[in-house]
Design an enzyme around this catalytic site. Structure first.
Site, PDB file in Angstrom:
ATOM      1  N   HIS A  64     -53.226 -23.046 124.684  1.00 16.52           N
ATOM      2  CA  HIS A  64     -52.120 -22.342 125.345  1.00 16.52           C
ATOM      3  C   HIS A  64     -50.818 -23.127 125.201  1.00 16.52           C
ATOM      4  O   HIS A  64     -49.745 -22.537 125.057  1.00 16.52           O
ATOM      5  CB  HIS A  64     -52.436 -22.122 126.824  1.00 16.52           C
ATOM      6  CG  HIS A  64     -53.322 -20.944 127.070  1.00 16.52           C
ATOM      7  ND1 HIS A  64     -53.040 -19.972 128.013  1.00 16.52           N
ATOM      8  CD2 HIS A  64     -54.506 -20.573 126.502  1.00 16.52           C
ATOM      9  CE1 HIS A  64     -53.995 -19.058 128.005  1.00 16.52           C
ATOM     10  NE2 HIS A  64     -54.904 -19.410 127.099  1.00 16.52           N
ATOM     11  N   ASP A  65     -50.905 -24.437 125.266  1.00 13.63           N
ATOM     12  CA  ASP A  65     -49.706 -25.260 125.120  1.00 13.63           C
ATOM     13  C   ASP A  65     -49.136 -25.148 123.710  1.00 13.63           C
ATOM     14  O   ASP A  65     -47.947 -24.872 123.530  1.00 13.63           O
ATOM     15  CB  ASP A  65     -50.033 -26.725 125.429  1.00 13.63           C
ATOM     16  CG  ASP A  65     -48.831 -27.633 125.248  1.00 13.63           C
ATOM     17  OD1 ASP A  65     -47.747 -27.297 125.772  1.00 13.63           O
ATOM     18  OD2 ASP A  65     -48.964 -28.679 124.581  1.00 13.63           O
ATOM     19  N   GLY A  70     -45.030 -25.117 120.405  1.00 10.85           N
ATOM     20  CA  GLY A  70     -45.641 -26.294 119.810  1.00 10.85           C
ATOM     21  C   GLY A  70     -46.408 -27.150 120.808  1.00 10.85           C
ATOM     22  O   GLY A  70     -46.398 -26.909 122.017  1.00 10.85           O
ATOM     23  N   ASP A  72     -46.468 -29.720 122.913  1.00 10.52           N
ATOM     24  CA  ASP A  72     -45.491 -30.604 123.554  1.00 10.52           C
ATOM     25  C   ASP A  72     -45.665 -30.714 125.066  1.00 10.52           C
ATOM     26  O   ASP A  72     -44.773 -31.192 125.772  1.00 10.52           O
ATOM     27  CB  ASP A  72     -44.074 -30.115 123.249  1.00 10.52           C
ATOM     28  CG  ASP A  72     -43.808 -28.712 123.795  1.00 10.52           C
ATOM     29  OD1 ASP A  72     -44.752 -28.095 124.352  1.00 10.52           O
ATOM     30  OD2 ASP A  72     -42.668 -28.233 123.671  1.00 10.52           O
ATOM     31  N   SER A  74     -45.521 -28.582 127.292  1.00 16.18           N
ATOM     32  CA  SER A  74     -44.608 -27.756 128.083  1.00 16.18           C
ATOM     33  C   SER A  74     -45.353 -26.850 129.058  1.00 16.18           C
ATOM     34  O   SER A  74     -44.773 -26.387 130.042  1.00 16.18           O
ATOM     35  CB  SER A  74     -43.713 -26.914 127.167  1.00 16.18           C
ATOM     36  OG  SER A  74     -44.483 -26.101 126.302  1.00 16.18           O
ATOM     37  N   HIS A 193     -63.961 -20.447 121.468  1.00 16.40           N
ATOM     38  CA  HIS A 193     -64.841 -19.620 122.277  1.00 16.40           C
ATOM     39  C   HIS A 193     -66.294 -20.063 122.201  1.00 16.40           C
ATOM     40  O   HIS A 193     -67.181 -19.389 122.726  1.00 16.40           O
ATOM     41  CB  HIS A 193     -64.716 -18.154 121.869  1.00 16.40           C
ATOM     42  CG  HIS A 193     -63.375 -17.581 122.195  1.00 16.40           C
ATOM     43  ND1 HIS A 193     -62.977 -16.304 121.838  1.00 16.40           N
ATOM     44  CD2 HIS A 193     -62.309 -18.112 122.868  1.00 16.40           C
ATOM     45  CE1 HIS A 193     -61.737 -16.091 122.267  1.00 16.40           C
ATOM     46  NE2 HIS A 193     -61.311 -17.174 122.883  1.00 16.40           N
ATOM     47  N   ASP A 241     -70.062 -17.855 124.997  1.00 15.92           N
ATOM     48  CA  ASP A 241     -71.245 -18.007 124.162  1.00 15.92           C
ATOM     49  C   ASP A 241     -72.442 -17.883 125.088  1.00 15.92           C
ATOM     50  O   ASP A 241     -72.713 -18.789 125.885  1.00 15.92           O
ATOM     51  CB  ASP A 241     -71.231 -19.370 123.461  1.00 15.92           C
ATOM     52  CG  ASP A 241     -72.491 -19.650 122.656  1.00 15.92           C
ATOM     53  OD1 ASP A 241     -73.433 -18.825 122.705  1.00 15.92           O
ATOM     54  OD2 ASP A 241     -72.563 -20.704 122.003  1.00 15.92           O
ATOM     55  N   THR A 244     -75.576 -20.889 123.985  1.00 13.31           N
ATOM     56  CA  THR A 244     -75.359 -22.338 124.148  1.00 13.31           C
ATOM     57  C   THR A 244     -73.939 -22.577 124.661  1.00 13.31           C
ATOM     58  O   THR A 244     -73.100 -23.147 123.950  1.00 13.31           O
ATOM     59  CB  THR A 244     -75.584 -23.086 122.813  1.00 13.31           C
ATOM     60  OG1 THR A 244     -74.677 -22.547 121.823  1.00 13.31           O
ATOM     61  CG2 THR A 244     -77.004 -22.929 122.321  1.00 13.31           C
ATOM     62  N   ASP A 249     -70.913 -25.511 118.794  1.00 13.31           N
ATOM     63  CA  ASP A 249     -71.747 -25.211 117.631  1.00 13.31           C
ATOM     64  C   ASP A 249     -71.311 -23.876 117.042  1.00 13.31           C
ATOM     65  O   ASP A 249     -70.280 -23.328 117.431  1.00 13.31           O
ATOM     66  CB  ASP A 249     -73.239 -25.194 118.014  1.00 13.31           C
ATOM     67  CG  ASP A 249     -73.536 -24.246 119.177  1.00 13.31           C
ATOM     68  OD1 ASP A 249     -72.761 -23.281 119.379  1.00 13.31           O
ATOM     69  OD2 ASP A 249     -74.533 -24.463 119.892  1.00 13.31           O
TER      70      ASP A 249
END
Length: 327
Positions: A64-65, A70, A72, A74, A193, A241, A244, A249
């Site tokens: 998400h950052d 970029g 950083d 934020s 994910h 998942d 697992t 993996d």
């Protein structure tokens, strides 16, 4: 699950400039903060052992950052009466507190060892890599020297961070805008994910009413039972998942081959001809997936990073630390 909430940063705006990767180095803190790696490693291992959701929370926080302006840090900037930073956008409201808490703990330890030297952006990037390795993922290089960004606006988030019910065109467009190929997108989504969970509201339209034909009926039945009261209990969630969930993996890709993708956007990776071959490849070749994910993460790690005078490394910044626990 405890959601420790943290530190976040308060500061004024500053124009960002495209990064120059050559200014980042693997030994950036060798002289100024020689215990950097040891401190990060120790705290990462401790937190992941105590709270196994830390890896997923931190990896999502990192994605998400980086997606907005970029890598950083934020996304860590705290709202004030005068500012509405990235955190205030609804898509970031579900970020688990474990990732924030990890950055806060590492930053506290580093300030005691080498005050005003290490950026939160470097902490988040390094901690993410270490956690991925700890849960079975590949090691990849994380060059250091990022400065923390000085701009964080909620209005900049929309259209840059992926949503659960996006079309494949929307997904591809987002990643291509960041300079990633379709194959790199599949590797990053699959890795992101491979661990963690998603709230029921994000896939409720696939299991209630007319079930999504792309979903395995047995999974849909199981999820309906798990999410029966999701409208009154918004914390209800399912693992991304389903086989697992705590291990990095290639199982997510194997799941997609059986219609076991919880998110529609994940299942589309198999049904869309532009991405199907990569899903099939990664489902059958875990080494290829790990190698491609590592390369894509190295590329993501330096996406629009701030260097030199484009940001700050905490030396001249007002830092707000808190440790409020939400349960």
């Amino acid at each position: 699950m405890a959601l420790p909430w943290i530190l976040l940063l308060l500061f004024s705006s500053f124009a960002s400039i495209p990064f120059t990767q050559s200014t980042l180095t693997l030994d950036y803190y060798a002289q100024t903060c020689p215990k950097f790696e040891d401190i990060v490693t120790e705290i990462v291992h401790q937190r992941q052992q105590e709270f196994p959701v830390t890896a997923a929370a931190t990896l999502r926080l990192f994605f998400h950052d980086c997606s907005v302006g970029g890598c950083d840090a934020s996304v860590l900037i705290k709202p004030t009466a005068f500012t509405k930073p990235e955190l205030e956008h609804d898509i970031n409201h579900s970020l688990a507190g474990d990732g924030f808490d990890l950055v806060s703990r590492i930053k506290t330890a580093l300030e005691l060892s080498c005050p005003g030297i290490v950026s939160c952006a470097d902490i988040l990037a390094s901690a993410t890599r270490n956690l991925i390795v700890m849960i079975g993922g590949p090691h990849y290089k994380v060059p250091l020297g990022r400065k923390d960004g000085l701009v964080s606006q909620a209005t900049s988030v929309e259209g840059k961070v992926g949503r659960a019910n996006e079309t494949m065109d929307q997904m591809i467009q987002k990643f291509q805008a960041m300079g990633f190929t379709i194959q790199e997108m599949v590797a990053l989504v699959g890795g992101g994910h491979s661990i963690g969970f998603v709230h029921c509201k994000e896939f409720a339209n696939r299991i209630f009413g007319k079930p999504d034909p792309m979903m395995n009926p047995k999974l849909a039945e199981r999820l309906r039972g798990m999410c029966a009261n999701y409208t009154s209990n918004t914390d209800m969630a399912a693992f991304l998942d389903v086989i697992t969930p705590g291990t990095f993996d290639n199982m997510l890709f194997k799941n997609l081959m059986k219609g076991l993708g919880v998110l529609r956007s994940d299942q589309l990776l198999l049904s869309d001809p532009r991405t199907r071959s990569f899903v099939e490849k990664y489902a059958s070749d875990s080494l290829a997936f790990s190698a491609d994910f590592a390369r894509a993460m190295e590329k993501l790690n330096v996406y629009q990073v701030k260097i030199d005078n484009q940001g700050e490394d905490q030396m001249n910044k007002v830092i707000i630390w808190s440790a409020v626990l939400f349960r």
